[in-house]
Design an enzyme around this catalytic site. Structure first.
Site, PDB file in Angstrom:
ATOM      1  N   ASP A  48       0.810  -1.220   0.000  1.00 34.03           N
ATOM      2  CA  ASP A  48       0.000   0.000   0.000  1.00 34.03           C
ATOM      3  C   ASP A  48       0.843   1.270   0.000  1.00 34.03           C
ATOM      4  O   ASP A  48       0.673   2.148   0.846  1.00 34.03           O
ATOM      5  CB  ASP A  48      -0.933   0.018   1.218  1.00 34.03           C
ATOM      6  CG  ASP A  48      -1.779  -1.227   1.333  1.00 34.03           C
ATOM      7  OD1 ASP A  48      -2.164  -1.777   0.297  1.00 34.03           O
ATOM      8  OD2 ASP A  48      -2.063  -1.661   2.472  1.00 34.03           O
TER       9      ASP A  48
ATOM     10  N   GLU B 105     -11.262   0.410  -3.647  1.00 39.16           N
ATOM     11  CA  GLU B 105     -10.519   0.853  -2.470  1.00 39.16           C
ATOM     12  C   GLU B 105      -9.354   1.739  -2.877  1.00 39.16           C
ATOM     13  O   GLU B 105      -9.088   1.951  -4.062  1.00 39.16           O
ATOM     14  CB  GLU B 105      -9.998  -0.360  -1.700  1.00 39.16           C
ATOM     15  CG  GLU B 105      -9.067  -1.246  -2.501  1.00 39.16           C
ATOM     16  CD  GLU B 105      -8.720  -2.547  -1.793  1.00 39.16           C
ATOM     17  OE1 GLU B 105      -9.350  -2.872  -0.777  1.00 39.16           O
ATOM     18  OE2 GLU B 105      -7.813  -3.247  -2.280  1.00 39.16           O
TER      19      GLU B 105
END
Length: 555
Positions: free
Chosen positions: A22, A190
């Protein structure tokens, strides 16, 4: 690190090998800063600095004290999810989610090395993966991911936006749904990031879930509130069409950055499977060049997929990345590469009680936890059922497919409950422990393997598990100084012991390491390797001293 191939300077991917998922990036002048998810590990959110986008040096952690990071009761794949870093008018902002202890929050700093503020908790900010966008009219917006109001299927999520007052750290006005992804019935949209480029607002997201079907998609609008139109070329990056045998997989969760020279790059997570579709290293950080065509970003021109090498950016280099470490424990604070599991309620290690050594205090807390269900979905109400303590473990990421790790340990174990040594950990119940202890009155070296058989009942939202722990090898052995070594060549792990570096003996070889992959163990993290001490539920005031720890690549 850059290398020479055919007289052209290129760099190697991943730029951050090992469990660094991420990625989020921002540029301040000619300097670049990047952060990653840290989940249950403390300190949280490693922060890196670079001048060339390729060579990164860690300058600290964003969350490095108890008042910032409560990880009590978190499973290994709980904790800190998907942080975003942004810079605006002299202030750095990091916004992220603590999955079980507080929700979404912001911390700030004027110096990215720290000290970062305590959390500003954002009320009424549902969901995960928050990001900040600073518009050129002075307004600031919060974007995030949340479950749709009336979900029709698993992963029925939406990207939403709301204005935020950063003086009061409060959302204001109405929230707006921006997009539900490029695909019809897209799952797990997301990781949203907003950018304003040449009059368009670009919304970059991921969808498909963070495994094989992961992808990066993008939409744009002239109005920040929409309507957003998807790129007709979506997804702009994915490897799901390349098959599970491809050398890079799970590509997604990206962020864009423009250099001071007007070039564009994307950082994204991806995995390197080996020994089959197994990913012991977890999700890693990759760098991909981007150009613009027809006012849309084109990722990895010419191939459309993440490559292991690209031409190095035309940027000044100030230092070279280093993922290997020989730690002699000569400093008074731990190297930034080290982490504990959860936030320690008390300091259980010392670098000063015996200078030149890392001292661990033996604890009743064992290396095994009660199992935790996934950190989302129908099992959410059962999340906080695991061990709430921080085991006496200090570890670092496995960053190479082929590696060697070695340590020198001084440990006078007193009984069969006290153990210490090297542990390789994937999650609560998937691990190897090369440990020194006592059996039948004799001191021994042994290799312990632990796996868990997990049964999830989605219909009734219940789960059960059977913890299976076995001794793969053991030898009677006694020494004041114990040398321990772990090496791996792909999925074959080898475990050694000895009374000196020159007298190491193989305890167990060619051990299948696939239990250290999330594809077996579940969850979102990569393998950690480190040092531990435990009395496994019994009281102890014993100590263990580690003289040094050496980790190096064998790739």
């Amino acid at each position: 690190m850059s290398i020479e191939i055919n007289d052209k300077q290129v760099f190697n991917n991943p730029i951050l090998p090992g469990f660094y998922p991420d990625p989020s990036i921002c540029r301040v002048g000619e300097e670049y800063y990047m952060i990653n998810s840290s989940f249950v590990f403390f300190p949280g959110i490693p922060i890196f600095k670079s001048t060339d986008l390729v060579n990164w040096g860690q300058i600290g952690h964003v969350l490095d004290r108890q008042s910032q990071l409560n990880l009590e009761g978190e499973g290994y794949s709980g904790g800190i999810f998907a942080p975003t870093i942004r810079y605006h008018e002299g202030v750095f902002y990091v916004i992220t989610t603590n999955m079980s202890n507080g929700g979404n929050f912001i911390v700030t700093a004027r110096d990215p090395k720290g000290t970062w503020s305590d959390p500003y908790w954002i009320k009424n900010a549902d969901g995960i993966d928050p990001s900040l966008f600073f518009d050129d009219d002075g307004r600031t917006y919060y974007t995030g991911t949340r479950t749709s109001k009336n979900p029709q299927y698993m992963g029925d999520h939406e990207i939403w936006l709301q204005e935020i007052d950063l003086n009061q750290m409060k959302l204001k006005g109405e929230s707006h749904i921006l997009w539900k992804g490029a695909l019809k019935n897209a799952s797990f949209v997301e990781g949203p990031h907003l950018y304003k480029i040449n009059g368009f607002y670009y919304l970059l997201i991921s969808e498909g879930g963070t495994q094989h079907y992961h992808s990066v998609t993008i939409a744009r609008s002239k109005n920040i509130l929409g309507t957003y139109e998807g790129n007709p070329g979506n997804p702009i990056l994915t490897h799901r069409h390349l098959g599970k045998g491809y050398t890079i997989s799970n590509v997604g969760h990206a962020d864009l950055v423009e250099t001071q020279n007007g070039e564009w790059y994307m950082v994204a997570l991806a995995s390197r499977p080996y020994g089959g579709d197994y990913k012991n290293l977890g999700r890693e950080t990759f760098l991909i060049p981007v150009i613009w065509e027809d006012e849309w970003p084109l990722v990895s021109p010419g191939t459309g997929k993440v490559e292991f090498t690209y031409p190095i950016p035309i940027l000044p280099t100030s230092f070279v990345s280093e993922s290997e470490v020989r730690d002699d424990f000569d400093n008074e604070i731990l190297n930034y590469k080290w982490n504990t599991i959860r936030t320690p309620k008390e300091s259980f290690w010392s670098l000063t009680e015996k200078p030149g050594f890392l001292r661990l205090k033996v604890s009743q807390t064992g290396m095994l936890d009660n199992i935790n269900p996934p950190p989302f979905g129908p099992f959410e109400k059962y999340k906080k059922v695991g061990n709430t303590q921080s085991p006496r473990f200090i570890g670092r990421r496995q960053q190479h497919i082929n590696f060697e790790a070695c340590t020198k340990m001084e440990f006078n174990t007193q009984n069969e409950y006290e153990t210490a040594g090297i542990a390789l950990i994937q999650n609560n119940n998937h691990q190897f422990r090369l440990e020194y202890s006592i059996e039948n009155g004799q001191k021994v070296i042994r290799l312990i393997k632990c796996i868990a058989k997990i049964n999830l009942d989605f219909k009734n939202a219940t789960f059960s598990y059977e913890n299976i722990e076995s001794t793969l090898a053991h030898k009677v052995f006694s020494s004041e100084a114990v040398y321990l070594k772990v090496s791996a060549k792909g999925q074959e792990y080898n475990f050694y012991y000895g009374s000196s570096l020159n007298e190491m003996e193989l305890l167990a070889g060619n051990i299948d390491g696939r239990i250290l992959s999330s594809d077996v163990a579940g969850g979102f993290i990569g393998t950690y390797i480190g040092l531990f001490a435990s009395s496994n539920g019994k009281y102890s005031n014993n100590i263990v001293d580690f003289d040094w720890f050496d980790y190096k690549s064998q790739d």
